[in-house]
Design a protein around this motif. Structure first.
Motif, PDB file in Angstrom:
ATOM      1  N   ILE A   1       0.859  -1.190   0.000  1.00 10.12           N
ATOM      2  CA  ILE A   1       0.000   0.000   0.000  1.00 10.12           C
ATOM      3  C   ILE A   1       0.893   1.237   0.000  1.00 10.12           C
TER       4      ILE A   1
ATOM      5  N   HIS B   1       0.887   5.752  -0.512  1.00  8.19           N
ATOM      6  CA  HIS B   1       0.122   6.997  -0.563  1.00  8.19           C
ATOM      7  C   HIS B   1       0.074   7.463  -2.019  1.00  8.19           C
TER       8      HIS B   1
ATOM      9  N   ILE C   1      -4.793   4.634  -0.069  1.00  6.96           N
ATOM     10  CA  ILE C   1      -4.977   4.867   1.369  1.00  6.96           C
ATOM     11  C   ILE C   1      -6.309   5.568   1.620  1.00  6.96           C
ATOM     12  N   TYR C   2      -6.444   6.775   1.106  1.00  2.25           N
ATOM     13  CA  TYR C   2      -7.619   7.596   1.391  1.00  2.25           C
ATOM     14  C   TYR C   2      -8.777   7.190   0.490  1.00  2.25           C
TER      15      TYR C   2
ATOM     16  N   TYR D   1      -8.464   3.516   4.300  1.00  2.00           N
ATOM     17  CA  TYR D   1      -8.741   4.476   5.373  1.00  2.00           C
ATOM     18  C   TYR D   1      -9.779   5.492   4.910  1.00  2.00           C
TER      19      TYR D   1
ATOM     20  N   TYR E   1       5.120  -0.606   2.762  1.00  3.05           N
ATOM     21  CA  TYR E   1       4.561   0.729   3.009  1.00  3.05           C
ATOM     22  C   TYR E   1       5.728   1.665   3.306  1.00  3.05           C
ATOM     23  N   PRO E   2       5.659   2.991   3.042  1.00  3.50           N
ATOM     24  CA  PRO E   2       4.560   3.783   2.476  1.00  3.50           C
ATOM     25  C   PRO E   2       4.696   4.019   0.971  1.00  3.50           C
TER      26      PRO E   2
ATOM     27  N   PHE F   1      -3.069   9.413   7.877  1.00  4.72           N
ATOM     28  CA  PHE F   1      -2.699   8.002   7.978  1.00  4.72           C
ATOM     29  C   PHE F   1      -1.180   7.962   7.960  1.00  4.72           C
TER      30      PHE F   1
ATOM     31  N   PHE G   1      -0.663   2.887  10.249  1.00  2.00           N
ATOM     32  CA  PHE G   1      -0.265   1.717   9.452  1.00  2.00           C
ATOM     33  C   PHE G   1       0.027   0.516  10.350  1.00  2.00           C
TER      34      PHE G   1
ATOM     35  N   TRP H   1      -3.135  -0.964  11.534  1.00  2.51           N
ATOM     36  CA  TRP H   1      -3.847  -1.619  10.435  1.00  2.51           C
ATOM     37  C   TRP H   1      -3.195  -2.943  10.061  1.00  2.51           C
TER      38      TRP H   1
END
Length: 514
Positions: free
Chosen positions: A25, A27, A32-33, A37, A67-68, A104, A109, A112
């Motif tokens: 995952i 950004h 993410i959004y 999330y 991530y990220p 986030f 993270f 999650w």
């Protein structure tokens, strides 16, 4: 037509790492959004995590989640992502030309990924930042207490260290699209020193060196050789990336100019993964010899997938505007399956794998903001691999029909890989043809008292998709009466253009039933 696969007990290619089938995952877009999330979504929990998405992710049984980023990492400042949400800085993300609210972050993270049940892989910024930043994030995440950064983590709600073991030393820094692109020597020297500093804080961590971001670059695989020569002693894995599409475009971010491949050509492209892995293994072993080292370098194929053109428009400088949101076809799913099998066949050297990406960007899982979630058919392939490819990969001799296309020859009608686990065998098959195939499995430890279970993915049309309005168009189906067993042999009927998973065990084992 018939394909014979011969395998023998005790002959193995390699052990399958529990980290081999994971995801990623970033950004980026709506991963993410409004993906994982979305605090205002009807299913969101107290952390803002979409429960409908979380349930789908948990069912995958992923080994790792990276991530990220991704390209996002090269402009990332982890210090913006900690502390109270109301104090976090809203900034421009120049990697994807978006607005990053930083709601986030590291703590979100880690909460999650714990719910997912996967091991985290964290990527540090070696694009616009360097050694000190990499050292400090390891201290923040992994040092118990008594220092500025470790005590700040505790003040921010994480009394115990996160204990992140896997760290990527940047991302795709050979790519001209990357923020902070470097020459292989510049990068190798920086990565070596960053890895040293990080391991001085926590000597239990493992580090992943950036390799060539795509074989399409002229620098491949020379980049890998030079970077490895600089950092061999202080890194534990070398990263591979590759995405396969129907057009062979150099820039996958722009609309295609070339004509689409026909189906045989497209499905043959999985052999590029086999070749890439073999070439990078050879590069690693050359550097091992050059260094006169006893250490074998293992591989992290931490970005891989098919690629398709986006079906939603991206709007710059917004939060969560989709990038490469697409619904994969049955044809895409067959290639995806073969890409997974290419990685699995190299389990002796590839120890980490991350399908890219998990949600909303060339995804396994699709969502609508404040709306529904559903899965691409590739989700079911990943689920089979992550859940069932455990144990040891069997050495196999395949004798069957093949075909040739331009630039790729000797393509098996039926792609295959066999894994031995505690209860028996798991056989993965991809029929690349428009006709039924017969697979004869010759194995010396069979008897005539077997349990087996056969599921398949297929559809009436190769361009079928799972859509918002028809979410279950393509899903696994149980296949009965497809297997005939005789002494030490099974004959398996394989449907045209299909992904197949067959589990086989003796009746004393644990299986689905005959």
């Amino acid at each position: 037509m018939e394909t014979t696969i011969t395998t023998r007990k005790g002959f193995y290619t390699g052990e399958v790492s529990k980290r081999l089938f994971g995801s990623f995952i970033e950004h980026m877009g709506s991963v993410i959004y409004t993906g994982v999330y979305e605090p205002n979504h009807p299913t969101a929990d107290e952390n803002g995590f979409r429960q409908d998405v979380l349930d789908l992710v948990k069912d995958l049984s992923l080994g790792v989640v990276r991530y990220p980023g991704g390209n996002f990492t090269s402009g990332y400042d982890w210090k913006d992502t900690i502390g109270p949400l109301e104090d976090r800085k809203r900034k421009i993300d120049i990697a994807w030309r978006a607005i990053e609210p930083n709601t986030f972050g590291i703590h979100e993270f880690m909460k999650w990924v714990e719910k997912v049940g996967a091991e985290p892989i964290f990527t540090v910024n070696l694009g616009t930042k360097g050694i000190k930043d990499a050292q400090e994030i390891v201290e923040y995440c992994n040092f118990p207490k008594g220092t500025y950064w470790s005590d700040l983590r505790r003040e921010n709600g994480a009394e115990e260290p996160f204990g992140i073991k896997l760290w990527c030393l940047g991302n795709e820094l050979d790519g001209p699209w990357q923020i902070g692109t470097k020459t292989p020597k510049e990068y190798g020297l920086l990565a070596n020193e960053a890895a040293k500093a990080m391991k001085l804080v926590d000597d239990t961590i493992e580090t992943v060196l950036v390799g060539s971001s795509t074989p399409r670059l002229a620098s491949y695989p020379e980049w890998d050789r030079i970077a490895l020569e600089c950092a061999y002693d202080n890194v534990d894995y070398l990263a591979l990336h590759n995405y396969i599409d129907k057009y062979d475009e150099d820039d996958l971010t722009k609309p295609p100019k070339n004509e689409r491949d026909d189906t045989p050509t497209y499905l043959a492209k999985s052999k590029r993964f086999d070749r890439q892995i073999d070439e990078i293994v050879a590069t690693c072993d050359y550097v091992k010899a050059l260094k006169r080292s006893d250490k074998t370098m293992f591989l992290a194929f931490d970005e891989w997938n098919v690629h398709a053109q986006p079906e939603k428009e991206n709007h710059p400088f917004e939060v969560g505007s989709p990038i490469d949101w697409c619904q994969f076809t049955m044809e895409d799913t067959l290639l995806f399956g073969s890409l997974g099998l290419a990685i699995l066949r190299h389990a002796d050297r590839v120890k980490i794998g991350c399908q890219s990406l998990l949600v909303n960007t060339i995804p396994l899982i699709l969502t609508d903001a404040m709306g529904d979630s559903w899965v691409n058919p590739t989700y079911y392939v990943m689920k089979d691999l992550a859940l069932l490819a455990k144990g040891r990969v069997m050495e196999s001799i395949v004798d069957g029909p093949k075909y040739d296309v331009e630039k790729i020859s000797g393509v098996d009608f039926v792609d295959s890989c066999i894994v031995e686990n505690e209860t028996g065998l798991v056989v993965f098959l991809v029929n690349r043809t428009d006709s039924e195939q017969i697979v004869s499995l010759d194995y010396d430890d069979f008897d005539d008292d077997l349990l087996y279970h056969h599921t398949a993915l297929f559809s009436d049309n190769l361009l079928d998709k799972n859509t918002r309005d028809e979410q279950n168009k393509i899903q696994p189906r149980e296949i009965s009466d497809s297997i005939t067993d005789t002494e030490n042999k099974l004959s398996i009927q394989v449907k045209p253009y299909s992904w197949n998973t067959i589990t086989i065990s003796k009746k004393s084992g644990d299986c689905h039933g005959k």
